[in-house]
Design a protein around this motif. Structure first.
Motif: not given
Length: 419
Positions: A189-200
């Motif tokens: 779960k700690e990686d979800i915000p990082l991935l979301f920001r990278k895709f955006c």
């Protein structure tokens, strides 16, 4: 080792800092310099192909060919030809000889995705390649050699597949020399915000638009969403929100519009129906319904027998002989039979309901009406009614019945109907 893992992430665009992800990358890096077969296990959408690229690019075969093959996307009739090649005329449409992947990628690496979908016959050929490096083209008898490293991946439990007879046990243990388990997104779960920001950010750079951001409540919802499609689903969702939102600061209410509703029922695992067996298990819903109907008819027959006993001997009703009857209790638990009229429906072709008439606690009479269920009798009855309705005019009667006049004439002779 930490610096090495970070350099691998930077090189292959892998985002995340979870312990499970770092361990999987560490195993991939360690096994890359060998020729051992690797089995990558993980749910659909977690990025298993990225790990195959890591293994090939860090190996001594990095300058040789690499090919990814989706075993589930190739029809069963052609997968042997795709992997091992075929000779001219070996099957319909084989107008020329063709090399397979194990021949063209000699010296390189083959990534076999969805290996659990591979047919059993092809599994036997693959096992031979893994053990001896030998293969035979379809339609040929010549044994050829190849030097190919195999990296396989699956989102299924292959051990369960072996027990069900859908996957060769010897091939499973041959592939599973070095297993790498890629964690699901909900387990990192700690990686979800990082991935979301990278895709955006990637989306905004591609289309020259401002990147969207989430407030704290929306970020919390994003982290706790189950993400059954894993990284692939998260990327699609990030791009969808980037396109459709007007305000670039997305709040919780706006985010919920894009996330499918998750119910408790949808969290439960799907239970597969048991396979049909020779000892009476049922193979499909129709058979189960038939069994239900016959069980109902059996219960109804038992009820009717009980009522007939009451008719023959009214004292039985007061003697309590039927109190333990499970059928009666299943229909009217803890309730005495005191209604003035009781009708007993039947599930499958059975006589009309039995009507019990009760007056002053005394049963006067009963009546049972039998109804014929013969198709021929019903057909004859309809023909007679149609002729009577149209006053003997065959053409009109045939039209009303939905049959030809010729068929009607034949039916009249068959049933010996006098007009």
């Amino acid at each position: 080792m930490d610096n090495n893992i970070q350099s691998i992430k930077n090189r292959f665009g892998i985002i995340g800092n979870s312990t499970a992800l770092n361990y999987a990358l560490q195993v991939a890096a360690q096994v890359s310099n060998t020729d051992l077969t690797v089995l990558i296990v993980g749910e659909s959408g977690v990025g298993k192909e990225a790990f195959s690229n890591v293994i090939h690019s860090l190996s001594a075969r990095k300058h040789n060919p690499f090919i990814a093959v989706n075993c589930g996307a190739i029809p069963e009739g052609t997968i042997d030809s795709e992997l091992f090649g075929h000779e001219k005329g070996s099957f319909t449409g084989a107008v020329d000889s063709r090399k397979g992947y194990f021949e063209t990628v000699n010296g390189g690496t083959i990534f076999l995705d969805e290996i659990g979908e591979m047919p059993l016959g092809t599994q036997a050929r693959l096992l031979r390649v893994l053990e001896t490096g030998e293969f035979i083209r379809v339609g040929s008898s010549k044994v050829q050699k190849t030097d190919v490293r195999v990296v396989a991946a699956t989102n299924r439990d292959l051990l369960d597949h072996t027990q069900a007879g859908k996957f060769r046990e010897d091939l499973y243990y041959r592939l599973n020399t070095v297993p790498i388990r890629v964690p699901a997104l909900r387990d990192r779960k700690e990686d979800i915000p990082l991935l979301f920001r990278k895709f955006c950010v990637d989306f905004s750079e591609r289309y020259k638009t401002p990147a969207i951001q989430l407030d704290d409540e929306a970020r919390n919802i994003l982290v706790n969403y189950p993400w059954r499609g894993n990284v692939r689903e998260l990327k699609n969702m990030a791009e969808q929100i980037s396109v459709l939102t007007q305000d670039k600061l997305v709040n919780a209410h706006e985010l919920r519009r894009f996330l499918p509703e998750v119910t408790e029922a949808s969290r439960l695992p799907m239970i597969a129906a048991p396979a049909a067996k020779s000892n009476g298990d049922f193979a499909n819903e129709r058979d189960i319904l038939y069994k239900l109907f016959f069980d109902m008819k059996k219960d109804v027959t038992e009820l009717k027998k009980m009522f007939f006993d009451i008719l023959q001997n009214p004292a039985v009703a007061h003697a309590g002989n039927f109190q333990d009857n499970h059928v009666l209790h299943s229909f009217h638990p803890q309730q005495e039979v005191t209604t003035a009229a009781v009708s007993v429906p039947t599930a499958i072709s059975s006589p009309q309901p039995i009507i019990l008439q009760q007056d002053n606690n005394k049963i006067d009479h009963h009546e049972e009406v039998e109804e014929t269920l013969s198709i021929a009798d019903k057909e004859k009855e309809l023909i007679v009614k149609a002729l009577k309705k149209h006053k003997g005019k065959r053409k009109d009667a045939a039209l009303d019945l939905g049959i030809s006049e010729r068929t009607l004439y034949r039916k009249l002779k068959e049933y010996n109907i006098n007009e």
